[in-house]
Design a protein around this motif. Structure first.
Motif, PDB file in Angstrom:
ATOM      1  N   LEU A  12       3.143  -5.885 -10.088  1.00  0.00           N
ATOM      2  CA  LEU A  12       1.794  -5.770  -9.523  1.00  0.00           C
ATOM      3  C   LEU A  12       0.846  -6.784 -10.142  1.00  0.00           C
ATOM      4  O   LEU A  12      -0.013  -7.342  -9.454  1.00  0.00           O
ATOM      5  CB  LEU A  12       1.267  -4.349  -9.729  1.00  0.00           C
ATOM      6  CG  LEU A  12       2.032  -3.226  -9.024  1.00  0.00           C
ATOM      7  CD1 LEU A  12       1.340  -1.886  -9.265  1.00  0.00           C
ATOM      8  CD2 LEU A  12       2.187  -3.489  -7.526  1.00  0.00           C
ATOM      9  N   ARG A  13       0.995  -7.022 -11.433  1.00  0.00           N
ATOM     10  CA  ARG A  13       0.118  -7.970 -12.121  1.00  0.00           C
ATOM     11  C   ARG A  13       0.246  -9.380 -11.528  1.00  0.00           C
ATOM     12  O   ARG A  13      -0.734 -10.104 -11.392  1.00  0.00           O
ATOM     13  CB  ARG A  13       0.460  -7.963 -13.608  1.00  0.00           C
ATOM     14  CG  ARG A  13      -0.530  -8.688 -14.508  1.00  0.00           C
ATOM     15  CD  ARG A  13      -0.259  -8.356 -15.962  1.00  0.00           C
ATOM     16  NE  ARG A  13       1.106  -8.677 -16.353  1.00  0.00           N
ATOM     17  CZ  ARG A  13       1.691  -8.212 -17.463  1.00  0.00           C
ATOM     18  NH1 ARG A  13       1.028  -7.407 -18.275  1.00  0.00           N
ATOM     19  NH2 ARG A  13       2.929  -8.563 -17.759  1.00  0.00           N
ATOM     20  N   ASP A  21       0.830  -1.204   0.000  1.00  0.00           N
ATOM     21  CA  ASP A  21       0.000   0.000   0.000  1.00  0.00           C
ATOM     22  C   ASP A  21       0.869   1.261   0.000  1.00  0.00           C
ATOM     23  O   ASP A  21       0.593   2.220  -0.731  1.00  0.00           O
ATOM     24  CB  ASP A  21      -0.924  -0.017   1.218  1.00  0.00           C
ATOM     25  CG  ASP A  21      -1.978   1.069   1.155  1.00  0.00           C
ATOM     26  OD1 ASP A  21      -2.818   1.037   0.244  1.00  0.00           O
ATOM     27  OD2 ASP A  21      -1.940   1.973   2.012  1.00  0.00           O
ATOM     28  N   LEU A  22       1.942   1.251   0.798  1.00  0.00           N
ATOM     29  CA  LEU A  22       2.872   2.393   0.835  1.00  0.00           C
ATOM     30  C   LEU A  22       3.555   2.573  -0.519  1.00  0.00           C
ATOM     31  O   LEU A  22       3.740   3.710  -0.994  1.00  0.00           O
ATOM     32  CB  LEU A  22       3.910   2.169   1.933  1.00  0.00           C
ATOM     33  CG  LEU A  22       5.059   3.187   2.021  1.00  0.00           C
ATOM     34  CD1 LEU A  22       4.524   4.593   2.268  1.00  0.00           C
ATOM     35  CD2 LEU A  22       6.038   2.781   3.118  1.00  0.00           C
ATOM     36  N   ILE A  23       3.927   1.471  -1.140  1.00  0.00           N
ATOM     37  CA  ILE A  23       4.564   1.532  -2.456  1.00  0.00           C
ATOM     38  C   ILE A  23       3.612   2.135  -3.485  1.00  0.00           C
ATOM     39  O   ILE A  23       4.007   2.999  -4.282  1.00  0.00           O
ATOM     40  CB  ILE A  23       5.030   0.123  -2.883  1.00  0.00           C
ATOM     41  CG1 ILE A  23       6.224  -0.321  -2.021  1.00  0.00           C
ATOM     42  CG2 ILE A  23       5.409   0.086  -4.364  1.00  0.00           C
ATOM     43  CD1 ILE A  23       6.601  -1.779  -2.183  1.00  0.00           C
ATOM     44  N   ILE A  24       2.359   1.693  -3.453  1.00  0.00           N
ATOM     45  CA  ILE A  24       1.368   2.248  -4.384  1.00  0.00           C
ATOM     46  C   ILE A  24       1.192   3.744  -4.148  1.00  0.00           C
ATOM     47  O   ILE A  24       1.135   4.543  -5.094  1.00  0.00           O
ATOM     48  CB  ILE A  24       0.010   1.521  -4.257  1.00  0.00           C
ATOM     49  CG1 ILE A  24       0.149   0.041  -4.608  1.00  0.00           C
ATOM     50  CG2 ILE A  24      -1.042   2.193  -5.151  1.00  0.00           C
ATOM     51  CD1 ILE A  24       0.630  -0.235  -6.009  1.00  0.00           C
ATOM     52  N   GLU A  26      -7.902  -2.741  -6.106  1.00  0.00           N
ATOM     53  CA  GLU A  26      -8.453  -1.829  -7.106  1.00  0.00           C
ATOM     54  C   GLU A  26      -7.443  -0.747  -7.474  1.00  0.00           C
ATOM     55  O   GLU A  26      -7.312  -0.387  -8.662  1.00  0.00           O
ATOM     56  CB  GLU A  26      -9.735  -1.184  -6.571  1.00  0.00           C
ATOM     57  CG  GLU A  26     -10.901  -2.172  -6.447  1.00  0.00           C
ATOM     58  CD  GLU A  26     -12.115  -1.556  -5.774  1.00  0.00           C
ATOM     59  OE1 GLU A  26     -11.996  -0.426  -5.213  1.00  0.00           O
ATOM     60  OE2 GLU A  26     -13.193  -2.193  -5.796  1.00  0.00           O
ATOM     61  N   ARG A  27      -6.701  -0.254  -6.500  1.00  0.00           N
ATOM     62  CA  ARG A  27      -5.688   0.775  -6.771  1.00  0.00           C
ATOM     63  C   ARG A  27      -4.540   0.199  -7.591  1.00  0.00           C
ATOM     64  O   ARG A  27      -3.989   0.872  -8.461  1.00  0.00           O
ATOM     65  CB  ARG A  27      -5.183   1.368  -5.460  1.00  0.00           C
ATOM     66  CG  ARG A  27      -6.267   2.124  -4.695  1.00  0.00           C
ATOM     67  CD  ARG A  27      -5.781   2.602  -3.347  1.00  0.00           C
ATOM     68  NE  ARG A  27      -4.779   3.638  -3.500  1.00  0.00           N
ATOM     69  CZ  ARG A  27      -3.636   3.680  -2.819  1.00  0.00           C
ATOM     70  NH1 ARG A  27      -3.329   2.728  -1.958  1.00  0.00           N
ATOM     71  NH2 ARG A  27      -2.790   4.664  -3.009  1.00  0.00           N
ATOM     72  N   MET A  28      -4.179  -1.041  -7.319  1.00  0.00           N
ATOM     73  CA  MET A  28      -3.148  -1.706  -8.107  1.00  0.00           C
ATOM     74  C   MET A  28      -3.590  -1.853  -9.558  1.00  0.00           C
ATOM     75  O   MET A  28      -2.828  -1.578 -10.495  1.00  0.00           O
ATOM     76  CB  MET A  28      -2.833  -3.083  -7.506  1.00  0.00           C
ATOM     77  CG  MET A  28      -2.137  -3.029  -6.153  1.00  0.00           C
ATOM     78  SD  MET A  28      -2.143  -4.622  -5.273  1.00  0.00           S
ATOM     79  CE  MET A  28      -1.152  -5.642  -6.364  1.00  0.00           C
ATOM     80  N   GLU A  77      -3.136   2.613 -15.960  1.00  0.00           N
ATOM     81  CA  GLU A  77      -2.629   3.945 -16.308  1.00  0.00           C
ATOM     82  C   GLU A  77      -1.214   3.873 -16.866  1.00  0.00           C
ATOM     83  O   GLU A  77      -0.878   4.583 -17.821  1.00  0.00           O
ATOM     84  CB  GLU A  77      -2.687   4.847 -15.073  1.00  0.00           C
ATOM     85  CG  GLU A  77      -4.117   5.210 -14.679  1.00  0.00           C
ATOM     86  CD  GLU A  77      -4.212   5.941 -13.356  1.00  0.00           C
ATOM     87  OE1 GLU A  77      -5.309   6.464 -13.057  1.00  0.00           O
ATOM     88  OE2 GLU A  77      -3.202   5.993 -12.608  1.00  0.00           O
ATOM     89  N   ILE A  78      -0.380   3.021 -16.292  1.00  0.00           N
ATOM     90  CA  ILE A  78       0.988   2.887 -16.798  1.00  0.00           C
ATOM     91  C   ILE A  78       0.985   2.281 -18.199  1.00  0.00           C
ATOM     92  O   ILE A  78       1.685   2.770 -19.104  1.00  0.00           O
ATOM     93  CB  ILE A  78       1.847   2.029 -15.845  1.00  0.00           C
ATOM     94  CG1 ILE A  78       2.083   2.765 -14.530  1.00  0.00           C
ATOM     95  CG2 ILE A  78       3.185   1.674 -16.500  1.00  0.00           C
ATOM     96  CD1 ILE A  78       2.796   1.935 -13.477  1.00  0.00           C
ATOM     97  N   GLU A  79       0.196   1.221 -18.388  1.00  0.00           N
ATOM     98  CA  GLU A  79       0.158   0.582 -19.706  1.00  0.00           C
ATOM     99  C   GLU A  79      -0.339   1.558 -20.777  1.00  0.00           C
ATOM    100  O   GLU A  79       0.179   1.577 -21.899  1.00  0.00           O
ATOM    101  CB  GLU A  79      -0.718  -0.659 -19.656  1.00  0.00           C
ATOM    102  CG  GLU A  79      -0.076  -1.811 -18.889  1.00  0.00           C
ATOM    103  CD  GLU A  79      -0.851  -3.111 -19.014  1.00  0.00           C
ATOM    104  OE1 GLU A  79      -2.083  -3.076 -18.795  1.00  0.00           O
ATOM    105  OE2 GLU A  79      -0.229  -4.132 -19.328  1.00  0.00           O
TER     106      GLU A  79
END
Length: 426
Positions: free
Chosen positions: A239-240, A167-170, A255-257, A263-265
Motif C-alpha cells: 500500500l505504501r 478498494d475491495l481489498i481494503i 486516506e483509508r490506505m 494501524e498495522i505498523e
C-alpha cells in the motif's frame, strides 16, 4: 492481446544471449525463463492471461505474481512482456472481484476444487479452486502492478477497475482486522490439521491489534496464531508503494490506505516483535494472536521474514531485519535445515530436512553482497538433480530426493536471482 507464439520466440532469443559462469547455470536459467511463458501461460479471448502454478492446473494469485515478475527485468529488450503482465493483472483483478477470500482459481468455471468437501461461509464458486483466505494473495497483485509501473513507466493497468479492486481489498482487510466479527470460516473435514482451521473453522481466538488476520500462510498451511507478521508487513509495503500514484479522484481511498498502514505498523510495533530469551535481542515474530502468544519460525514461502527487503518493506541493512535474519538462518528457526549439500529454510508444508530453492534464492535476493548472491545461485544449480527444474523442496543430504517435478514459481525465483546477480555485477 499478446501474440504468445511470438513472445515465446522473443524470450527464447533473449535467453540465448545470456551466459552465466557455468554451462549448467546457463542451461537452467534459459530453461526456466522460457518454461513459464511456454507451459504455464494461457491467453484468454478477452485478453486476460491465466498462469497455472505448474503441476497443478490452477492459478494462485500469489504464485502467478512471482512467476511473471522477473520478466520485468527484460522489458527493455522484450517490450511485449509489459502486455503479458498487464493481462495477468487483469485476470487477477477479476478473480479478486469474484471472491477476495479465495487463494486460487480455475481457468474457467469448471467446478474443479482441491477438495469438494470444503465448508465456508458461502458456497465455493465453480471458478474457485480453493477458498483459503491468505492476506498475501491480495498483496501480490498490487506488488506486481506497482512494479510494472515503477520499472517500465507503463500505466494502462492503473485504470478504474484497478482502483475499485484496491478498494475491495481494503474493505476485506478492514473486516479481518476484526476477525472475531467476520463471517468467514473454513472447515475441511477429514484432513491433516494444517489444512483446516480450528475452532469450527474460525481459527484460534485473537485479540484486536490493528493487524489483519490471515487464515492461512503462503504455504497454504493454517496459521497457528492469526496475525501473520510478514504478511502484514507486506500489506504495509504494497500500500505504501501505491500511495503516491492514487488518483486525485480517490481521496477517500487514499486516506483509508494511510489509516490501515498506520494501524498495522502500530500493531506490529506493539505485538509483532519478541525478545530472544537467551540473548535479549529483539526480532520479528512470525505469528502472534494479540492475546500474549507469539511464534518464531520462518517458512520458505514468500512473504517470509527473510524476504522483507525483497518485498520493499525495508532495506537489507535494517537493524531489526538483520537481527531477525540471523535467527531465521539458524537452528533457532525449527525449519532451518543443514546437511551435506544444502543449508537453508524449508517449510512444514514439505518433509523435514528439505530446503526450498525459493528460500535459497531469497537469501541472495536480500543481500547487497554479490558473492553471497553468486553462492546461492551456484547452490541451486548444483542441487537440481540434473532435471533443469528448481523444484519445491530438496533434501539437504540427497538432492535426488525432492518434492514437485515442476514448480514454476521456484524456476522464476531463480531467474529473479540471476537478474539480481547481474545488477550487482555492473
Amino acid at each position: 492481446m499478446i501474440n504468445q507464439e511470438q513472445l515465446i520466440k522473443d524470450i527464447t532469443n533473449y535467453a540465448e544471449t545470456i551466459s552465466l559462469p557455468t554451462e549448467k547455470a546457463t542451461k537452467l536459467f534459459r530453461n526456466s525463463l522460457v518454461d513459464t511463458i511456454t507451459n504455464t501461460v494461457s491467453v484468454q479471448e478477452d485478453g486476460k492471461i491465466f498462469v497455472s502454478t505448474g503441476d497443478i492446473p490452477a492459478m494462485w494469485l500469489r504464485d502467478s505474481s512471482f512467476q511473471v515478475l522477473p520478466y520485468l527485468e527484460i522489458a527493455e529488450d522484450v517490450p511485449a512482456v509489459k502486455d503479458l503482465i498487464h493481462g495477468v493483472i487483469k485476470q487477477q483483478l477479476a478473480y479478486i472481484q469474484h471472491d477476495p477470500y479465495s487463494n486460487s482459481f480455475n481457468k474457467t468455471a469448471t467446478g474443479a476444487h482441491y477438495n469438494s468437501g470444503d465448508e465456508t461461509d458461502i458456497p465455493v464458486s465453480d471458478l474457485v479452486w480453493e477458498r483459503k483466505f491468505e492476506i498475501d494473495s491480495l498483496c501480490t497483485p498490487l506488488h506486481l502492478a506497482y512494479n510494472l509501473y515503477e520499472k517500465t513507466g507503463y500505466d494502462a493497468h492503473l485504470d478504474e477497475e484497478f482502483w475499485e479492486t484496491v478498494d475491495l481489498i481494503i474493505n476485506t482487510f478492514v473486516t479481518e482486522q476484526h476477525h472475531m466479527e467476520s463471517p468467514y470460516y473454513f472447515n475441511r473435514p477429514d484432513c491433516v490439521s494444517q489444512d483446516t482451521l480450528s475452532d469450527g473453522g474460525r481459527g484460534a481466538p485473537v485479540g484486536y491489534t490493528g493487524m489483519v488476520w490471515s487464515a492461512f500462510r503462503p504455504s497454504d498451511d493454517a496459521c497457528v496464531y492469526g496475525y501473520f507478521v510478514p504478511g502484514n508487513l507486506f500489506i504495509v509495503a504494497s500500500l505504501r508503494q501505491l500511495l503516491p500514484i492514487v488518483p486525485d479522484t480517490h481521496v477517500e481511498l487514499k486516506e483509508r490506505m494511510e489509516t490501515l498502514i498506520s494501524e498495522i505498523e502500530k500493531g506490529v510495533k506493539e505485538y509483532g516483535t519478541m525478545t530472544v530469551e537467551e540473548t535479549g535481542e529483539e526480532i520479528y515474530a512470525y505469528e502472534v494472536d494479540g492475546l500474549g502468544n507469539q511464534l518464531f519460525m520462518d517458512d520458505a514461502n514468500v512473504p517470509s521474514l527473510l524476504s522483507l527487503p525483497f518485498l520493499n518493506y525495508c532495506e537489507p541493512s535494517d537493524p531489526l531485519y538483520l537481527t531477525t535474519r540471523k535467527y531465521v538462518l539458524s537452528e533457532y528457526n525449527k525449519y532451518y535445515y543443514s546437511g551435506k549439500y544444502l543449508a537453508g529454510v524449508g517449510s512444514p508444508h514439505t518433509p523435514p530436512e528439505h530446503v526450498w530453492p525459493i528460500a535459497i534464492a531469497m537469501e541472495g535476493l536480500t543481500t547487497n553482497d554479490v558473492e553471497v548472491t553468486k553462492e546461492k545461485m551456484d547452490k541451486i544449480v548444483a542441487t537440481d538433480a540434473d532435471t533443469l527444474q528448481c523444484h519445491e523442496g530438496v533434501h539437504v543430504d540427497d538432492p535426488s530426493q525432492y518434492t514437485r517435478e515442476w514448480f514454476s514459481w521456484s524456476n522464476m525465483t531463480f531467474c529473479q536471482l540471476v537478474f539480481h546477480y547481474f545488477d550487482q555485477s555492473k
